[in-house]
Design a protein around this motif. Structure first.
Motif, PDB file in Angstrom:
ATOM      1  N   GLY A  91     112.985  29.468  49.013  1.00  0.00           N
ATOM      2  CA  GLY A  91     111.688  28.059  49.325  1.00  0.00           C
ATOM      3  C   GLY A  91     110.123  28.831  50.399  1.00  0.00           C
ATOM      4  O   GLY A  91     109.766  27.063  50.214  1.00  0.00           O
ATOM      5  N   ALA A  92     109.531  29.542  49.972  1.00  0.00           N
ATOM      6  CA  ALA A  92     108.650  30.157  50.475  1.00  0.00           C
ATOM      7  C   ALA A  92     107.519  29.321  48.942  1.00  0.00           C
ATOM      8  O   ALA A  92     107.675  29.612  48.255  1.00  0.00           O
ATOM      9  N   PRO A  93     106.405  29.155  49.407  1.00  0.00           N
ATOM     10  CA  PRO A  93     105.284  28.403  48.189  1.00  0.00           C
ATOM     11  C   PRO A  93     105.196  29.645  47.750  1.00  0.00           C
ATOM     12  O   PRO A  93     105.066  31.081  48.619  1.00  0.00           O
ATOM     13  N   ALA A  94     105.360  29.914  46.164  1.00  0.00           N
ATOM     14  CA  ALA A  94     104.774  31.204  45.463  1.00  0.00           C
ATOM     15  C   ALA A  94     102.702  31.838  45.520  1.00  0.00           C
ATOM     16  O   ALA A  94     102.475  30.261  45.714  1.00  0.00           O
ATOM     17  N   ARG A  95     102.732  32.576  45.947  1.00  0.00           N
ATOM     18  CA  ARG A  95     101.318  33.238  45.538  1.00  0.00           C
ATOM     19  C   ARG A  95     101.645  34.304  44.905  1.00  0.00           C
ATOM     20  O   ARG A  95     102.277  35.068  44.960  1.00  0.00           O
ATOM     21  N   LEU A  96     100.754  33.677  43.989  1.00  0.00           N
ATOM     22  CA  LEU A  96     100.439  35.454  42.460  1.00  0.00           C
ATOM     23  C   LEU A  96      99.721  35.711  42.524  1.00  0.00           C
ATOM     24  O   LEU A  96      98.337  35.556  43.147  1.00  0.00           O
ATOM     25  N   ASP A  97      99.891  36.892  42.379  1.00  0.00           N
ATOM     26  CA  ASP A  97      98.694  38.147  41.903  1.00  0.00           C
ATOM     27  C   ASP A  97      98.067  37.281  40.669  1.00  0.00           C
ATOM     28  O   ASP A  97      99.442  38.024  39.646  1.00  0.00           O
TER      29      ASP A  97
END
Length: 404
Positions: A53-59
């Motif tokens: 459920g957390a917003p995706a933060r991509l590398d």
């Protein structure tokens, strides 16, 4: 020779010795005998929340570098697909950024004139999924209002992909499966989108083993009836269909379907169990590839396609066969957790800094399952740096209590 202690399914352990580092050659010219897209995963920031459920933060550096690695082996990239965790952690905001950034990177590769992709276009290098996952299924209206919402959601995503430059893949839609009341509703939505398409697209049929929410797709739980609807759509709009990606894990169905397709429409196999014989073909037809397993076996996949290009189908088939056990294991039930194995191999091979996945999906497989993934990858020559992989595998096992 590097060795380590691996766990068994019976609770015991065994000593395993790694093989030597493989030697896979990158192609010196574009691959031509088969069209092939590797469905790439995404790599999150290791310090991001990375929970359900957390917003995706991509590398972004690692995620895009992985795509450059695939391109360097002459493969196209299928992006923003279920491999990239669409519907399992990758939200639409992050997906839009992924599509746009991958399009920019593909354009830079095209302009570089690299030998492996000389003469290719952005659409050859990358195809991106357009779906409806920005919709909230709980508030989706029923009937005509729901169908209109599905159409508008598809149009929004198609516009993002088209503007970015990649080829459009019309992904199967959970929302459409929820609101459609039979085959005619599927035909209405897809026919409308194909009529509006400015260039040919790929149609994606994903089975319930990959996503249970897609039960009854094309208006029926009966595969034969669903196939008739699917074929009628393609036959009516063949000029707008580049190809179809079918992920039902049913080789006999795929062979029959590809023989029935109109001339010029490709069948991109999505069968991660039976891809060696489907890509090899039956003498009359062969399948092209749009495969999640290719993101794990890309050096071997490229070598096999290079062998087809060189007129050596026996060697090509042998290479593909050598990866089959790994494919079957990574995609074993519950199949929708296959992404975990692909990310695990990426981490073992140094392609990402940590074994993390958006949405917490790195917990989707057991320690014993991943240990077997490690072993089968090594046997297939897909552990590219044995010393690093052994170090990381040993740390992973120790942290998870194996041998403690």
């Amino acid at each position: 020779m590097t060795s380590l202690i691996l766990p068994n399914y019976d609770g015991g352990t065994r000593e395993y010795s790694l093989g030597d580092a493989p030697r896979w050659n990158r192609p010196a010219a574009p691959l031509t005998s088969r069209r092939a897209y590797a469905a790439a995963h995404v790599i999150p920031e290791v310090t991001a929340d990375n929970t359900s459920g957390a917003p995706a933060r991509l590398d972004w550096d690692a995620t895009l570098a992985y795509r450059h690695e695939l391109w360097s082996y002459g493969l196209g990239v299928a992006d923003a697909m279920d491999t990239a965790q669409r519907g399992m952690g990758l939200d639409w905001d992050a997906t839009q950024q992924l599509i746009k950034r991958t399009g920019v990177e593909a354009a830079s590769v095209v302009s570089s004139g690299a030998a492996a992709i000389a003469g290719k276009t952005v659409r050859d290098l990358v195809a991106c999924g357009a779906g409806t996952d920005q919709l909230d299924l709980e508030t989706l209206p029923s009937g005509p209002g729901g169908l209109q919402a599905v159409l508008d959601a598809y149009r929004e995503q198609i516009a993002v992909v088209t503007e970015a430059g990649p080829k459009v893949i019309l992904m199967a839609s959970r929302a459409l499966a929820a609101v459609a009341d039979g085959p005619d509703d599927y035909l209405h939505v897809y026919s409308t989108l194909l009529q509006e398409a400015d260039r040919p697209v790929i149609l994606h049929w994903l089975g319930t083993m990959f996503d249970p929410a897609l039960a009854g797709y094309w208006g029926s739980d009966d595969v034969a009836a669903a196939t008739d609807t699917f074929l009628s759509l393609i036959q009516a709009h063949a000029d707008k269909v580049d190809g179809v990606k079918v992920s039902l894990l049913d080789a006999a169905h795929e062979v029959a379907l590809r023989a029935a397709l109109p001339a010029g429409v490709c069948l991109y196999t999505g069968d991660d169990f039976n891809y060696p014989e489907l890509i090899d073909g039956d003498g009359a037809h062969h399948s092209d590839a749009l495969l999640g397993i290719f993101a794990a076996i890309y050096p071997a996949a490229s070598a096999a396609l290079q062998s087809y290009d060189a007129g050596d189908p026996v060697r090509a088939r042998a290479i593909l066969d050598s990866t089959r056990d790994l494919g079957k294991h990574i995609f074993s039930a519950p199949t929708f957790y296959y992404k975990t194995g692909i990310a695990f191999l990426s981490w073992l091979n140094g392609r990402q800094p940590g074994f993390q996945m958006v949405g917490g999906l790195h917990s989707g497989r057991s320690v014993v399952h991943l240990a077997r993934t490690f072993e089968l990858a090594d046997r297939a020559g897909l552990i590219t740096n044995p010393a690093l992989a052994a170090f990381r595998m040993s740390d992973f096992l120790r942290i998870n209590g194996v041998g403690a």
